[in-house]
Design an enzyme around this catalytic site. Sequence first.
Site, PDB file in Angstrom:
ATOM      1  N   THR A  25      10.568 -12.500 -68.367  1.00 26.96           N
ATOM      2  CA  THR A  25      12.000 -12.298 -68.247  1.00 26.96           C
ATOM      3  C   THR A  25      12.557 -12.103 -69.665  1.00 26.96           C
ATOM      4  OG1 THR A  25      14.022 -13.108 -67.197  1.00 26.96           O
ATOM      5  CG2 THR A  25      12.614 -14.762 -68.263  1.00 26.96           C
ATOM      6  N   GLN A  30      13.210 -20.089 -64.636  1.00 30.32           N
ATOM      7  CA  GLN A  30      11.965 -19.340 -64.820  1.00 30.32           C
ATOM      8  C   GLN A  30      10.848 -20.313 -65.249  1.00 30.32           C
ATOM      9  OE1 GLN A  30      15.072 -17.689 -66.222  1.00 30.32           O
ATOM     10  NE2 GLN A  30      15.079 -17.120 -64.098  1.00 30.32           N
ATOM     11  N   GLY A  79       7.385 -19.774 -63.064  1.00 28.99           N
ATOM     12  CA  GLY A  79       8.600 -19.983 -62.278  1.00 28.99           C
ATOM     13  C   GLY A  79       8.291 -20.476 -60.874  1.00 28.99           C
ATOM     14  N   ASP A  80       9.350 -20.893 -60.171  1.00 33.68           N
ATOM     15  CA  ASP A  80       9.243 -21.355 -58.774  1.00 33.68           C
ATOM     16  C   ASP A  80       8.332 -22.565 -58.614  1.00 33.68           C
ATOM     17  OD1 ASP A  80      10.891 -19.240 -58.074  1.00 33.68           O
ATOM     18  OD2 ASP A  80       9.197 -17.901 -57.690  1.00 33.68           O
ATOM     19  N   GLU A  81       8.254 -23.398 -59.626  1.00 30.88           N
ATOM     20  CA  GLU A  81       7.374 -24.566 -59.574  1.00 30.88           C
ATOM     21  C   GLU A  81       7.948 -25.690 -58.724  1.00 30.88           C
ATOM     22  OE1 GLU A  81       8.579 -23.218 -62.388  1.00 30.88           O
ATOM     23  OE2 GLU A  81       6.923 -22.551 -63.648  1.00 30.88           O
ATOM     24  N   GLY A  82       9.237 -25.535 -58.380  1.00 27.77           N
ATOM     25  CA  GLY A  82       9.912 -26.617 -57.646  1.00 27.77           C
ATOM     26  C   GLY A  82      10.911 -27.353 -58.541  1.00 27.77           C
ATOM     27  N   LYS A  83      11.388 -26.639 -59.575  1.00 27.14           N
ATOM     28  CA  LYS A  83      12.334 -27.264 -60.516  1.00 27.14           C
ATOM     29  C   LYS A  83      13.588 -27.749 -59.800  1.00 27.14           C
ATOM     30  CE  LYS A  83      12.418 -23.421 -62.837  1.00 27.14           C
ATOM     31  NZ  LYS A  83      11.355 -22.694 -62.119  1.00 27.14           N
ATOM     32  N   GLY A  99      16.132 -18.906 -58.508  1.00 24.46           N
ATOM     33  CA  GLY A  99      16.442 -19.382 -57.159  1.00 24.46           C
ATOM     34  C   GLY A  99      15.862 -20.772 -57.052  1.00 24.46           C
ATOM     35  N   HIS A 100      16.713 -21.778 -57.083  1.00 26.11           N
ATOM     36  CA  HIS A 100      16.253 -23.167 -57.093  1.00 26.11           C
ATOM     37  C   HIS A 100      16.592 -23.813 -55.754  1.00 26.11           C
ATOM     38  CE1 HIS A 100      16.452 -23.217 -61.792  1.00 26.11           C
ATOM     39  NE2 HIS A 100      15.596 -22.338 -61.303  1.00 26.11           N
ATOM     40  N   THR A 120      13.786  -8.880 -60.807  1.00 31.86           N
ATOM     41  CA  THR A 120      14.575  -9.284 -59.636  1.00 31.86           C
ATOM     42  C   THR A 120      15.759  -8.334 -59.404  1.00 31.86           C
ATOM     43  OG1 THR A 120      15.925 -10.735 -61.000  1.00 31.86           O
ATOM     44  CG2 THR A 120      13.978 -11.721 -59.948  1.00 31.86           C
ATOM     45  N   ARG A 141       4.969 -14.295 -52.841  1.00 28.17           N
ATOM     46  CA  ARG A 141       4.479 -14.685 -54.170  1.00 28.17           C
ATOM     47  C   ARG A 141       2.962 -14.539 -54.204  1.00 28.17           C
ATOM     48  NH1 ARG A 141       8.116 -20.126 -53.941  1.00 28.17           N
ATOM     49  NH2 ARG A 141      10.102 -19.214 -54.553  1.00 28.17           N
TER      50      ARG A 141
HETATM   51  P1  GDP Z   1      12.191 -23.400 -58.493  1.00 30.91           P
HETATM   52  O1  GDP Z   1      12.637 -22.020 -58.754  1.00 30.91           O
HETATM   53  O2  GDP Z   1      11.265 -23.914 -59.539  1.00 30.91           O
HETATM   54  O3  GDP Z   1      13.335 -24.339 -58.238  1.00 30.91           O
HETATM   55  O4  GDP Z   1      11.341 -23.345 -57.137  1.00 30.91           O
HETATM   56  P2  GDP Z   1      11.746 -22.552 -55.781  1.00 30.91           P
HETATM   57  O5  GDP Z   1      12.841 -23.279 -55.123  1.00 30.91           O
HETATM   58  O6  GDP Z   1      11.944 -21.107 -56.078  1.00 30.91           O
HETATM   59  O7  GDP Z   1      10.387 -22.635 -54.971  1.00 30.91           O
HETATM   60  C1  GDP Z   1       9.804 -23.861 -54.654  1.00 30.91           C
HETATM   61  C2  GDP Z   1       9.643 -23.920 -53.137  1.00 30.91           C
HETATM   62  O8  GDP Z   1       8.787 -24.989 -52.799  1.00 30.91           O
HETATM   63  C3  GDP Z   1      10.936 -24.201 -52.395  1.00 30.91           C
HETATM   64  O9  GDP Z   1      10.895 -23.559 -51.160  1.00 30.91           O
HETATM   65  C4  GDP Z   1      10.930 -25.720 -52.221  1.00 30.91           C
HETATM   66  O10 GDP Z   1      11.688 -26.149 -51.110  1.00 30.91           O
HETATM   67  C5  GDP Z   1       9.465 -25.951 -51.997  1.00 30.91           C
HETATM   68  N1  GDP Z   1       8.953 -27.258 -52.445  1.00 30.91           N
HETATM   69  C6  GDP Z   1       9.255 -27.961 -53.561  1.00 30.91           C
HETATM   70  N2  GDP Z   1       8.484 -29.063 -53.664  1.00 30.91           N
HETATM   71  C7  GDP Z   1       7.660 -29.047 -52.592  1.00 30.91           C
HETATM   72  C8  GDP Z   1       6.596 -29.886 -52.153  1.00 30.91           C
HETATM   73  O11 GDP Z   1       6.229 -30.877 -52.770  1.00 30.91           O
HETATM   74  N3  GDP Z   1       5.954 -29.521 -50.999  1.00 30.91           N
HETATM   75  C9  GDP Z   1       6.302 -28.412 -50.283  1.00 30.91           C
HETATM   76  N4  GDP Z   1       5.623 -28.149 -49.181  1.00 30.91           N
HETATM   77  N5  GDP Z   1       7.296 -27.594 -50.668  1.00 30.91           N
HETATM   78  C10 GDP Z   1       7.952 -27.902 -51.816  1.00 30.91           C
HETATM   79  P1  IMO Z   2      13.096 -19.586 -61.051  1.00 27.56           P
HETATM   80  O1  IMO Z   2      14.122 -20.211 -61.964  1.00 27.56           O
HETATM   81  C1  IMO Z   2       9.882 -16.679 -60.564  1.00 27.56           C
HETATM   82  C2  IMO Z   2      10.242 -12.914 -62.767  1.00 27.56           C
HETATM   83  C3  IMO Z   2      10.453 -11.658 -61.935  1.00 27.56           C
HETATM   84  C4  IMO Z   2       9.762 -10.647 -62.820  1.00 27.56           C
HETATM   85  C5  IMO Z   2      10.108 -11.119 -64.220  1.00 27.56           C
HETATM   86  C6  IMO Z   2      11.290 -10.397 -64.836  1.00 27.56           C
HETATM   87  O2  IMO Z   2      13.494 -19.544 -59.632  1.00 27.56           O
HETATM   88  O3  IMO Z   2      11.757 -20.195 -61.292  1.00 27.56           O
HETATM   89  P2  IMO Z   2      13.925 -10.526 -64.398  1.00 27.56           P
HETATM   90  O4  IMO Z   2      14.719 -10.212 -63.179  1.00 27.56           O
HETATM   91  O5  IMO Z   2      14.097 -11.918 -64.896  1.00 27.56           O
HETATM   92  O6  IMO Z   2      14.095  -9.528 -65.493  1.00 27.56           O
HETATM   93  O7  IMO Z   2      12.381 -10.361 -63.912  1.00 27.56           O
HETATM   94  O8  IMO Z   2      10.412 -12.486 -64.105  1.00 27.56           O
HETATM   95  N1  IMO Z   2      11.223 -14.003 -62.509  1.00 27.56           N
HETATM   96  C7  IMO Z   2      10.953 -15.111 -61.826  1.00 27.56           C
HETATM   97  N2  IMO Z   2       9.845 -15.476 -61.150  1.00 27.56           N
HETATM   98  N3  IMO Z   2      10.932 -17.523 -60.644  1.00 27.56           N
HETATM   99  C8  IMO Z   2      12.043 -17.187 -61.330  1.00 27.56           C
HETATM  100  O9  IMO Z   2      13.063 -18.042 -61.516  1.00 27.56           O
HETATM  101  C9  IMO Z   2      12.101 -15.921 -61.933  1.00 27.56           C
HETATM  102  N4  IMO Z   2      13.034 -15.277 -62.662  1.00 27.56           N
HETATM  103  C10 IMO Z   2      12.477 -14.118 -63.016  1.00 27.56           C
HETATM  104  O10 IMO Z   2       9.848 -11.768 -60.676  1.00 27.56           O
HETATM  105  O11 IMO Z   2       8.358 -10.766 -62.674  1.00 27.56           O
HETATM  106 MG    MG Z   3      12.705 -20.151 -57.815  1.00 27.19          MG
END
Ligand code: GDP
Ligand code: IMO
Ligand code: MG
Length: 432
Positions: free
Chosen positions: A238, A223, A12-16, A40-41, A129, A304
């Site tokens: 999750t 995720q 998760g949180d790859e920058g989707k 959280g995107h 979460t 993280r």
């Molecule tokens: P998601 O859940 O996959 O949408 O990712 P998140 O939004 O939770 O976390 C990604 C974080 O990295 C966010 O704060 C974005 O603004 C940031 N981000 C995305 N792409 C880049 C990048 O290429 N460089 C930097 N420095 N930040 C980035």
């Molecule tokens: P996005 O879409 C990162 C993780 C939680 C926990 C596990 C289970 O922003 O990438 P949950 O509340 O889903 O039952 O928690 O999954 N988790 C995530 N980690 N990005 C997310 O979403 C996540 N959604 C759940 O931290 O380890």
């Molecule tokens: Mg996220």
Amino acid sequence: MKAIVVIGAQWGDEGKGKVVDYLAGSFDYIARCAGGHNAGHTVIFNSHRFILQLIPCGVLRPDKQAVIGSGVVVDPAALVAELENLCKAGICLDGRLHLSNRAHLIFPYHRQMEKAAEAARGAAKIGTTSRGIGPAYEDKMARQGLRVCDLMDPAGFREKLERVVREKDAVCRAAYGTPLDVAGLIEQSLELGERIRGYVADTADLLNGALARGQSVLIEGAQGTMLDIDHGTYPYVTSSSATAGGACTGLGIAPTRITGTVGVTKAYTTRVGSGPFPTEMPDLEASQVRDRGREYGAVTGRPRRCGWLDLPLLRYAVMINGIGSLVVTKLDVFDTQREIQVCVGYCYKGSPVREMPPTAEQLAAVEPVYRTLPGWESSTYGIRDAASLPQAARNYLKFISDDLGCEIGMISTGPERDATIVPPGTKLASWL
Ligand code: GDP
Ligand code: IMO
Ligand code: MG
């Protein structure tokens, strides 16, 4: 007609969010298929930072239609709050947000049960979460969930909720020694129901109709692969299908309709919450990457955990999701790195590991085998064409692509919408 799935390839949180916002420009519909407001995107454009949790990122572009599919679990209070926030920012969704009538609902008692369950697990807690996601999916599978369509029928809803609450109250008292907190629940839910009524639709019908008319759909995964209930690092996952297969079940779109899958990975790896993480960095290195990459949860603010890129994990993600094109985000975070470690394999008890270990204990015990690559020690921030990347950065990307046997169709060099490289001639470019 095209339907492209964007999926997280790691934890998760790859920058989707950023990737979907960028790609959305080329699609008619953007649809969320799984998860809930645990997601959280983040999208940044025009110096404004949006964090979307339930509503697809595509809505930030004015002419796009957005869908929340039946695979998503919806907390009506969270949805209403998100709608209000967007409205304050001048983004109105009337007529262009469509919420599945089959999506399951999250109620406050789901959060209460989750907190009690996590507390009871002690050191073995999952680190969720605390949004009630797990208990809501439990109810769905146990066939005692309530859905958006139930909420649209106040009399029936009242009766169904009263029955479910009686059962859950008994479970809560027996398991955790505390009654279920349901004061005002029915009235509050019905009130929220009226606020979302205008968005409710049969979204499978809507999307299939759009595809039949030749319109395009971008599917926004939530995720990531390693958090998937079937294929992730169980039980530290999750409760939904976060892999590409979840796109079909979560939206009611047939596999034959899917044109391709885009996997998103950071240039390194992060994870929030508990569970195995073979390439996790020692504290000092992790804190440097965390600072440079601002690696704090978009939803919970939790720091993280940070680690090196894990190619065995990405190979697994490519296989499970059929990733045809990979997006590498946050390349700029490595700009000051002198050397970069990349995990190219795992060893378990001295022997190389071919398959992804099925248990959390086995994965926690693997020893990563690293290759060291030179860093580029210069700024890639905001670069928009591949030719301008330093040679060492191009070598790093080629190393990843060669190992995975998968093209890199997009590189992100900053959080803003236009800090993006889309090399020409790729599969991804042909999907836009
Ligand atoms: P998601 O859940 O996959 O949408 O990712 P998140 O939004 O939770 O976390 C990604 C974080 O990295 C966010 O704060 C974005 O603004 C940031 N981000 C995305 N792409 C880049 C990048 O290429 N460089 C930097 N420095 N930040 C980035
Ligand atoms: P996005 O879409 C990162 C993780 C939680 C926990 C596990 C289970 O922003 O990438 P949950 O509340 O889903 O039952 O928690 O999954 N988790 C995530 N980690 N990005 C997310 O979403 C996540 N959604 C759940 O931290 O380890
Ligand atoms: Mg996220």
